[in-house]
Every structure is written in structure tokens, then in C-alpha cells.
Write a protein that holds these residues in place. Structure first.
Motif, PDB file in Angstrom:
ATOM      1  N   ARG A 235       0.828  -1.189   0.000  1.00  0.00           N
ATOM      2  CA  ARG A 235       0.000   0.000   0.000  1.00  0.00           C
ATOM      3  C   ARG A 235       0.864   1.241   0.000  1.00  0.00           C
ATOM      4  N   VAL A 236       0.431   2.232  -0.748  1.00  0.00           N
ATOM      5  CA  VAL A 236       1.192   3.468  -0.834  1.00  0.00           C
ATOM      6  C   VAL A 236       0.287   4.632  -0.491  1.00  0.00           C
ATOM      7  N   PRO A 237       0.815   5.693   0.039  1.00  0.00           N
ATOM      8  CA  PRO A 237      -0.030   6.830   0.387  1.00  0.00           C
ATOM      9  C   PRO A 237      -0.658   7.444  -0.850  1.00  0.00           C
ATOM     10  N   ASP A 238      -1.887   7.894  -0.699  1.00  0.00           N
ATOM     11  CA  ASP A 238      -2.582   8.575  -1.788  1.00  0.00           C
ATOM     12  C   ASP A 238      -2.639  10.057  -1.470  1.00  0.00           C
ATOM     13  N   ASP A 239      -2.193  10.873  -2.428  1.00  0.00           N
ATOM     14  CA  ASP A 239      -2.191  12.319  -2.257  1.00  0.00           C
ATOM     15  C   ASP A 239      -1.289  12.756  -1.121  1.00  0.00           C
ATOM     16  N   TYR A 240      -0.339  11.929  -0.740  1.00  0.00           N
ATOM     17  CA  TYR A 240       0.721  12.211   0.227  1.00  0.00           C
ATOM     18  C   TYR A 240       0.186  12.595   1.594  1.00  0.00           C
ATOM     19  N   GLY A 241      -1.071  12.293   1.856  1.00  0.00           N
ATOM     20  CA  GLY A 241      -1.653  12.746   3.110  1.00  0.00           C
ATOM     21  C   GLY A 241      -1.839  11.653   4.136  1.00  0.00           C
ATOM     22  N   GLY A 242      -1.222  10.498   3.936  1.00  0.00           N
ATOM     23  CA  GLY A 242      -1.319   9.423   4.897  1.00  0.00           C
ATOM     24  C   GLY A 242      -2.390   8.412   4.565  1.00  0.00           C
ATOM     25  N   LYS A 243      -3.323   8.756   3.702  1.00  0.00           N
ATOM     26  CA  LYS A 243      -4.361   7.822   3.293  1.00  0.00           C
ATOM     27  C   LYS A 243      -3.757   6.779   2.385  1.00  0.00           C
ATOM     28  N   ALA A 244      -4.156   5.524   2.540  1.00  0.00           N
ATOM     29  CA  ALA A 244      -3.528   4.445   1.776  1.00  0.00           C
ATOM     30  C   ALA A 244      -4.356   4.060   0.580  1.00  0.00           C
ATOM     31  N   GLU A 245      -3.673   3.735  -0.480  1.00  0.00           N
ATOM     32  CA  GLU A 245      -4.330   3.282  -1.704  1.00  0.00           C
ATOM     33  C   GLU A 245      -3.699   1.966  -2.103  1.00  0.00           C
ATOM     34  N   SER A 246      -4.498   0.887  -2.117  1.00  0.00           N
ATOM     35  CA  SER A 246      -3.956  -0.413  -2.457  1.00  0.00           C
ATOM     36  C   SER A 246      -3.710  -0.507  -3.951  1.00  0.00           C
ATOM     37  N   ARG A 247      -2.607  -1.139  -4.320  1.00  0.00           N
ATOM     38  CA  ARG A 247      -2.276  -1.264  -5.731  1.00  0.00           C
ATOM     39  C   ARG A 247      -3.025  -2.440  -6.341  1.00  0.00           C
ATOM     40  N   THR A 248      -4.345  -2.265  -6.505  1.00  0.00           N
ATOM     41  CA  THR A 248      -5.143  -3.260  -7.196  1.00  0.00           C
ATOM     42  C   THR A 248      -5.793  -2.581  -8.383  1.00  0.00           C
ATOM     43  N   TRP A 249      -6.320  -3.425  -9.305  1.00  0.00           N
ATOM     44  CA  TRP A 249      -6.892  -2.859 -10.532  1.00  0.00           C
ATOM     45  C   TRP A 249      -8.400  -2.691 -10.436  1.00  0.00           C
TER      46      TRP A 249
ATOM     47  N   PRO B 289      -8.019  19.394 -10.085  1.00  0.00           N
ATOM     48  CA  PRO B 289      -8.162  18.170  -9.293  1.00  0.00           C
ATOM     49  C   PRO B 289      -7.422  16.973  -9.882  1.00  0.00           C
ATOM     50  N   LYS B 290      -7.043  16.068  -8.985  1.00  0.00           N
ATOM     51  CA  LYS B 290      -6.347  14.800  -9.270  1.00  0.00           C
ATOM     52  C   LYS B 290      -4.865  15.002  -9.584  1.00  0.00           C
ATOM     53  N   VAL B 291      -4.273  16.082  -9.089  1.00  0.00           N
ATOM     54  CA  VAL B 291      -2.828  16.271  -9.239  1.00  0.00           C
ATOM     55  C   VAL B 291      -2.189  16.705  -7.918  1.00  0.00           C
ATOM     56  N   GLY B 292      -2.766  16.284  -6.786  1.00  0.00           N
ATOM     57  CA  GLY B 292      -2.197  16.628  -5.490  1.00  0.00           C
ATOM     58  C   GLY B 292      -2.602  18.003  -4.992  1.00  0.00           C
ATOM     59  N   ASN B 293      -3.778  18.477  -5.389  1.00  0.00           N
ATOM     60  CA  ASN B 293      -4.214  19.816  -4.993  1.00  0.00           C
ATOM     61  C   ASN B 293      -4.492  19.948  -3.502  1.00  0.00           C
ATOM     62  N   THR B 294      -4.837  18.847  -2.857  1.00  0.00           N
ATOM     63  CA  THR B 294      -5.124  18.901  -1.425  1.00  0.00           C
ATOM     64  C   THR B 294      -3.962  19.515  -0.659  1.00  0.00           C
ATOM     65  N   GLN B 295      -2.747  19.140  -1.026  1.00  0.00           N
ATOM     66  CA  GLN B 295      -1.579  19.634  -0.304  1.00  0.00           C
ATOM     67  C   GLN B 295      -1.352  21.128  -0.543  1.00  0.00           C
ATOM     68  N   TRP B 296      -1.619  21.602  -1.775  1.00  0.00           N
ATOM     69  CA  TRP B 296      -1.466  23.027  -2.042  1.00  0.00           C
ATOM     70  C   TRP B 296      -2.531  23.839  -1.316  1.00  0.00           C
ATOM     71  N   LYS B 297      -3.717  23.291  -1.183  1.00  0.00           N
ATOM     72  CA  LYS B 297      -4.736  23.976  -0.388  1.00  0.00           C
ATOM     73  C   LYS B 297      -4.267  24.111   1.062  1.00  0.00           C
ATOM     74  N   LYS B 298      -3.642  23.066   1.582  1.00  0.00           N
ATOM     75  CA  LYS B 298      -3.125  23.134   2.957  1.00  0.00           C
ATOM     76  C   LYS B 298      -2.087  24.242   3.091  1.00  0.00           C
ATOM     77  N   VAL B 299      -1.218  24.368   2.082  1.00  0.00           N
ATOM     78  CA  VAL B 299      -0.216  25.427   2.105  1.00  0.00           C
ATOM     79  C   VAL B 299      -0.886  26.800   2.190  1.00  0.00           C
ATOM     80  N   LEU B 300      -1.928  27.008   1.375  1.00  0.00           N
ATOM     81  CA  LEU B 300      -2.622  28.298   1.382  1.00  0.00           C
ATOM     82  C   LEU B 300      -3.375  28.533   2.686  1.00  0.00           C
ATOM     83  N   ILE B 301      -3.936  27.475   3.253  1.00  0.00           N
ATOM     84  CA  ILE B 301      -4.643  27.611   4.529  1.00  0.00           C
ATOM     85  C   ILE B 301      -3.680  28.092   5.624  1.00  0.00           C
TER      86      ILE B 301
END
Length: 396
Positions: free
Chosen positions: A59-73, A158-170
Motif C-alpha cells: 500500500r502506498v499513500p494517496d495524495d501524500y496525506g497518509g491515506k492508503a491506496e492499495s495497488r489493485t486494478w 483536481p487529481k494532481v495533489g491539490n489537497t496539499q497546495w490547499k493546505k499550504v494556502l490555509i
């Protein structure tokens, strides 16, 4: 003593010994049977524990925020494609492979300047105007978040890691002191996260900020972004947004699933729910998509083009970052905006932003060349404006 009687006693004794021996053999077989059953149970228990450990490590983090995304299809009916030697994407110039490109300068500013030069050149190409230009309307202004304190505009893609940039602005707006302290649900609650949109301002205020503020946005390979949007909204839906599966998916299926037109279609055995091939047909049908998008409203931001989201040919941006090189782009953007001493971009797990051709091949393995061609035409502007190569391995 009677000899015949002694003979009978010996015979009886031998018979009893044989019977007792049979009982001993029986009990010995039973004991071995139960030992074997017990050993099998232990083996199964060990295999279950081992499989859980292996799944955890895949499992690898999704969107670098600690949430896990399993590598399945997921639930897609796809053909397995054998992994090939990694093919370097032109924008895969992260620190781990930057040495492969002899033309990549040590000064990242030159890379950013080349990207802006390419963007300007394609914007001037009149033959591509239909896929590169859009009006700076309310829909575009709704995508742009404002940080007045540090004079920054960020266009959401969306879908390019925008969550983290929003955190920066917050953090920059003073809502929180560190990006790590911001709850995930707060980031996407635009009533509470303290991020004003450019559309909320008066016309003269909008023009003043567009003319004078530092402006940036992030892009990603268009086909990988489409895959990410499909997985996030129609397969996993981690934020529990039921309208994607209950409203949008059925509308796309009714219009674009072949089985609705051909009851004998071989795809009738596949799992229910929106399939990737339905999604691709919808995205590639430009007139039909526009009609459905009016019905879907703001939810389409996750898969419409960068051109429609940010108007890159009609707004002069200072930096266009690439998801594939975010480990270089993020610190560059912070420094160019003059905020590198105030906030840091969240840690990016190694390799998570790298272009994955094998994944793209797997998802498109059952899509017809015609449908892929239509999809490329739909997103051609995004490919051309930001230097992403035409996916010949899918189209030819």
C-alpha cells in the motif's frame, strides 16, 4: 491339566492380542490424522498473517496525506499487460533520474521558463485555438483560490495533489500554523477552510489580482489524470460522495454502455457499475459530454481539461508545475512566491508522482482505438500546451 483346554486358552490369548493390536493401530492412525489437521491449521494461520503483512507493504499513500491506496486494478475487466522496461516520460525529471536528461539544467528556473515558452507558443497556434482557449468566466474564477496576505493565486486542477497546495494556502492565510495540523475534511470544506475564491470579489478586484499576484497551477499527464478521477470518484469514493455513483454514473451508463444498444454484447457478464470504457466514451463525445455536464454541474471539475479549469492561454501564469516533477517544482514555487521561509510542502513519498505507463496500458487495454482517438482529440490541448507526448503506444 487338559491339553485341549490349554490350546483353547492360547488360541483365545492370541486372538485377543490381535484384536488389541488392531485397536492400537487404529488409535495410532487417528493420532496421526489429528496431528496432520492441526499442522494444516497452523500453516493456514501463518499464510493469513503473511498475506496481511504483504498487503500492508503493497500500500502506498494517496495524495501524500497518509491515506492508503492499495495497488489493485479495482473492478475493471482488463487484460494483464506484462511490465516492460520503464519508459522515461519527458516530464519525469525528478531528482532520482534527472541525470538521464543531458539537456536538463541544474537551475530549475530554466525548466520552468521553457515550459512557459512552450505554453505561449502553443497558445499562439491558431489551428489549435478551439482546444487551447476559453473565456475567463465565473467557472474559471471559481477554480482560483486567493491568498491576499502574500499576493498568491492558485488555480485548482483536481487529481494532481491539490489537497496539499490547499493546505499550504490555509497555513498562509493564518487558519493553521502547520500543514500537518489541518484535518482532511477541513481542506475540502470551502465554507470553513478560509480560502476565498477569485469569483467572490468585484470585477476591479479580480483584475487587480490577475494583473499583480503570483499565479500558478499544477498539471499531470492527461490520461493518468483521467484514470485517477475514475478510480477516486466511481470506484473507491473515499470521501463518500454518493452522487457520483448514484446520479452521474447511471446517466453515463444509459447513454454510453453498448449493452443498452446491443443485448448480445459480450460485455454483459461484467460487473455492474460504471466501467472505464463507459467513462472514456463519455469523455470522448464532445457534444454529448457538454449536455451531460450541464446536468452534472460543478462535479465535472475532476475530469474536464486544464484549459477549461484554468484558462492558461487567457491568464498569464508565473509557474506551471508538473505532478511528475513535484519534488523539484514544489520548492521552486514556494521560493518564487517568496514564502519558502513561512511554510513547507508536505513530504512526497519517493516515486509516487512518477508517470506509470504500465498502469495506463492496463486501463486502456480493452478500449477501442476509435474511443482512445476521440479521447485524445478531446484532451489534445492539454497534451500540447504542457509538453506531454502523444500516447502513440495506445493510438497506433
Amino acid at each position: 491339566m487338559d491339553i485341549a483346554y490349554l490350546g483353547d486358552v492360547r488360541s483365545a490369548h492370541k486372538l485377543r492380542c490381535r484384536v488389541d493390536g488392531c485397536q492400537l493401530v487404529h488409535w495410532e492412525m487417528m493420532r496421526r490424522h489429528w496431528l496432520l489437521v492441526g499442522a494444516c491449521g497452523w500453516v493456514l494461520l501463518l499464510l493469513m498473517v503473511a498475506s496481511r503483512f504483504i498487503n500492508y507493504n503493497l500500500r502506498v499513500p494517496d495524495d501524500y496525506g497518509g491515506k492508503a491506496e492499495s495497488r489493485t486494478w479495482t473492478e475493471l475487466s482488463i487484460n494483464t499487460v506484462k511490465p516492460q522496461r520503464p519508459i522515461l516520460h519527458p516530464n519525469n525529471m525528478s531528482q532520482s533520474n534527472v541525470g538521464v536528461f543531458s539537456t536538463v539544467p541544474s537551475d530549475w528556473h530554466s525548466v520552468e521558463e521553457r515550459r512557459l515558452d512552450l505554453l505561449a507558443s502553443v497558445c499562439r497556434n491558431s489551428s489549435l485555438r478551439n482546444v487551447t482557449h476559453t473565456s475567463v468566466n465565473k467557472f474559471v474564477l471559481d477554480r482560483i483560490f486567493v491568498c491576499d496576505k502574500h499576493k498568491i493565486l492558485f488555480c485548482q486542477t483536481p487529481k494532481v495533489g491539490n489537497t496539499q497546495w490547499k493546505k499550504v494556502l490555509i497555513v498562509l492565510n493564518g487558519k493553521y500554523s502547520k500543514v500537518e495540523d489541518i484535518p482532511e475534511d477541513m481542506v475540502h470544506d470551502h465554507e470553513k477552510n478560509g480560502l476565498p475564491r477569485l469569483s467572490s470579489l468585484k470585477e476591479n478586484e479580480i483584475r487587480e489580482r490577475l494583473d499583480n499576484y503570483f499565479k500558478f497551477f499544477i498539471v499531470r499527464d492527461p490520461f493518468e489524470r483521467i484514470i485517477s478521477a475514475f478510480k477516486d470518484k466511481f470506484v473507491k469514493n473515499p470521501r463518500f460522495e454518493p452522487w457520483y455513483k448514484h446520479d452521474i454514473a447511471p446517466a453515463i451508463i444509459r447513454k454510453y454502455r453498448k449493452i443498452h444498444r446491443d443485448p448480445d454484447d459480450s460485455s454483459s457478464h461484467k460487473a455492474p457499475g460504471l466501467r472505464f470504457e463507459d467513462f472514456v466514451r463519455y469523455l470522448g463525445d464532445i457534444p454529448g459530454q457538454k449536455r451531460l455536464n450541464r446536468q452534472f454541474g460543478q462535479h465535472v471539475i475532476h475530469w474536464i481539461t486544464y484549459v477549461e479549469l484554468c484558462a492558461p492561454c487567457d491568464i498569464t501564469y508565473n509557474v506551471v508545475g508538473h505532478h511528475e516533477t513535484l519534488d523539484r517544482d514544489a520548492p521552486y514555487i514556494l521560493k518564487a512566491a517568496g514564502i519558502e521561509h513561512l511554510v513547507s510542502y508536505p513530504t512526497i513519498p519517493p516515486g509516487i508522482t512518477r508517470y506509470n505507463r504500465t498502469k495506463v496500458e492496463n486501463y486502456f487495454s480493452e478500449i477501442s482505438k476509435r474511443d482512445i482517438g476521440r479521447l485524445y482529440e478531446r484532451f489534445q490541448g492539454d497534451f500540447r500546451l504542457f509538453g506531454y507526448p502523444r500516447p502513440d503506444f495506445l493510438l497506433d
